[in-house]
Design an enzyme around this catalytic site. Structure first.
Site, mmCIF file in Angstrom:
data_model
loop_
_atom_site.group_PDB
_atom_site.id
_atom_site.type_symbol
_atom_site.label_atom_id
_atom_site.label_comp_id
_atom_site.label_asym_id
_atom_site.label_seq_id
_atom_site.Cartn_x
_atom_site.Cartn_y
_atom_site.Cartn_z
ATOM 1 N N ARG A 1 -3.054 17.530 -10.794
ATOM 2 C CA ARG A 1 -2.199 17.356 -11.959
ATOM 3 C C ARG A 1 -1.789 15.899 -12.040
ATOM 4 O O ARG A 1 -1.508 15.241 -11.033
ATOM 5 C CB ARG A 1 -0.958 18.254 -11.880
ATOM 6 C CG ARG A 1 -1.251 19.719 -11.646
ATOM 7 C CD ARG A 1 -2.178 20.317 -12.672
ATOM 8 N NE ARG A 1 -1.485 20.898 -13.818
ATOM 9 C CZ ARG A 1 -2.104 21.439 -14.863
ATOM 10 N NH1 ARG A 1 -3.417 21.461 -14.905
ATOM 11 N NH2 ARG A 1 -1.424 21.965 -15.857
ATOM 12 N N VAL B 1 -7.992 15.412 -9.218
ATOM 13 C CA VAL B 1 -8.387 16.429 -10.193
ATOM 14 C C VAL B 1 -7.331 17.537 -10.225
ATOM 15 O O VAL B 1 -7.573 18.630 -10.720
ATOM 16 C CB VAL B 1 -9.781 17.027 -9.880
ATOM 17 C CG1 VAL B 1 -10.873 16.016 -10.165
ATOM 18 C CG2 VAL B 1 -9.848 17.530 -8.442
ATOM 19 N N ASP C 1 -9.102 11.935 -13.039
ATOM 20 C CA ASP C 1 -9.457 12.809 -14.156
ATOM 21 C C ASP C 1 -8.219 13.319 -14.883
ATOM 22 O O ASP C 1 -8.330 13.858 -15.982
ATOM 23 C CB ASP C 1 -10.291 13.993 -13.649
ATOM 24 C CG ASP C 1 -10.890 14.811 -14.779
ATOM 25 O OD1 ASP C 1 -11.606 14.219 -15.624
ATOM 26 O OD2 ASP C 1 -10.644 16.027 -14.835
ATOM 27 N N HIS D 1 -10.092 14.024 -18.354
ATOM 28 C CA HIS D 1 -9.694 15.402 -18.035
ATOM 29 C C HIS D 1 -10.846 16.381 -18.348
ATOM 30 O O HIS D 1 -10.648 17.396 -19.031
ATOM 31 C CB HIS D 1 -8.438 15.794 -18.823
ATOM 32 C CG HIS D 1 -7.638 16.879 -18.148
ATOM 33 N ND1 HIS D 1 -6.273 16.920 -18.174
ATOM 34 C CD2 HIS D 1 -8.024 17.969 -17.424
ATOM 35 C CE1 HIS D 1 -5.840 17.981 -17.504
ATOM 36 N NE2 HIS D 1 -6.894 18.629 -17.030
ATOM 37 N N SER E 1 -13.085 17.483 -15.738
ATOM 38 C CA SER E 1 -13.629 18.124 -14.539
ATOM 39 C C SER E 1 -13.641 19.651 -14.643
ATOM 40 O O SER E 1 -14.468 20.315 -14.031
ATOM 41 C CB SER E 1 -12.848 17.710 -13.291
ATOM 42 O OG SER E 1 -11.503 18.154 -13.348
ATOM 43 N N GLU F 1 -1.263 11.905 -21.111
ATOM 44 C CA GLU F 1 -2.592 12.132 -21.663
ATOM 45 C C GLU F 1 -2.519 12.297 -23.178
ATOM 46 O O GLU F 1 -1.607 12.965 -23.677
ATOM 47 C CB GLU F 1 -3.220 13.383 -21.028
ATOM 48 C CG GLU F 1 -3.503 13.220 -19.548
ATOM 49 C CD GLU F 1 -4.268 14.391 -18.946
ATOM 50 O OE1 GLU F 1 -4.688 15.298 -19.691
ATOM 51 O OE2 GLU F 1 -4.466 14.391 -17.720
#
Length: 316
Positions: free
Chosen positions: A228, A226, A252, A276, A278, A257
């Protein structure tokens, strides 16, 4: 003379704009800019990549950037430093959301909930491959013991795991049995059942989780990222999972991305992909403005940042 500008890359409710005007009445609040106004921007919330070159000229009046996120690796830190621009982040704002996400992932994995959800799609009642674990028997390693890591340790403590931490110097913290400097990560990993990465992205942490690191992990370990996305070498992660160098990965954040639909991670049984999410935080504006308004009071009075100032050389 033009009025100095606070430029925000996202809108906020009127109640907060009113408070800002009370604290710093000589500033104008703007969420859009005309070309002629760019030179009047002194304070910025968030970052506008399209205006980056104009905001960072030698004649720029930009003096303080308040990041909307905790991570600031996407910002031009070197140029901000050259221009003597103050930078503060939103560290702590997401600590409850991310910590609860991690706990949810751990419990879902340890109690067979994730596997049961997959089996439900097949109407499968019994599964001989299901395993069940309890947290009081687990060694939990939190890599990155900042505000989020400390909150995670606090929330995890009642479940009974033995909690270890990794930080820059190995300095001690409450709720951690032991903390180690990051240089000892390879030595610590083999004994860990749950490994959680919450590190910021810096030159030192980019690609930290690579083939060499994965090769020393506990084969039964759960790895959660969680932090980078670019701290993990995706190809090495996939290879390690295929070699069963560790048991399961809950991801996550990713190097790229959104995660490309061609990525093997989507189809791997030993991977949980979340988009992504969280850090998604209810009441974001209230929590963010607690940080910004406190800093605005300090900046307005002394041209200093009260909380969450980022060291531009370190990147956090």
């Amino acid at each position: 003379m033009s009025k100095k500008i606070i430029y925000s890359t996202r809108p906020f409710r009127q109640e907060f704009i009113t408070q800002i005007a009370t604290i710093a009445p000589e500033f104008s609040w703007q969420t859009t800019l005309k070309k002629s106004q760019i030179s009047d921007v002194e304070i910025m919330l968030g970052w506008d990549r399209e205006l980056e070159s104009e905001l960072l000229t030698k004649d720029s009046n930009l003096r303080w950037v308040q990041s909307i996120s905790a991570g600031v690796d996407y910002l031009p830190l070197e140029q901000l430093s050259k221009n003597n621009v103050l930078l503060s982040n939103a560290s702590g704002l997401h600590r409850d959301s991310i910590s609860q996400h991690v706990l949810g992932v751990i419990l879902s994995d340890y109690r067979g909930i994730h596997k049961s959800a997959l089996n439900q799609e097949q109407h499968l009642w019994k599964d001989s491959t299901m395993t069940y674990r309890t947290l009081e028997q687990a060694n939990l390693l939190i890599i990155g013991t900042g505000k989020i890591g400390q909150r995670l340790a606090e929330l995890a403590t009642p479940f009974g795991p033995t909690i270890f931490g990794i930080n820059t110097s190995g300095h001690k913290l409450p709720n951690f049995k032991e903390t180690y400097p990051i240089g000892q990560l390879h030595e610590v990993l083999p004994d860990m059942d749950i490994v959680v990465n919450i590190l910021p992205l810096t030159p030192e942490t980019t690609g930290l989780f690579n083939a060499q690191l994965f090769s020393v992990m506990n084969p039964e370990a759960l790895f959660i990222n969680v932090g980078r996305g670019k701290s993990v070498v995706t190809e090495d992660l996939i290879a390690a999972l295929n070699k069963q160098q560790f048991r399961f990965a809950a991801l996550d954040v990713f190097e790229e991305e959104p995660l490309p639909d061609t990525s093997p991670l989507w189809m791997m049984d030993n991977v949980l992909v979340t988009p992504h999410l969280s850090g998604m935080t209810p009441n974001f504006q209230e929590k963010f403005m607690q940080i910004f308004l406190e800093n605005l009071k300090s900046y307005h009075k002394e041209q200093k940042i009260a909380i969450n100032q980022v060291n531009l050389n370190k990147g956090y």
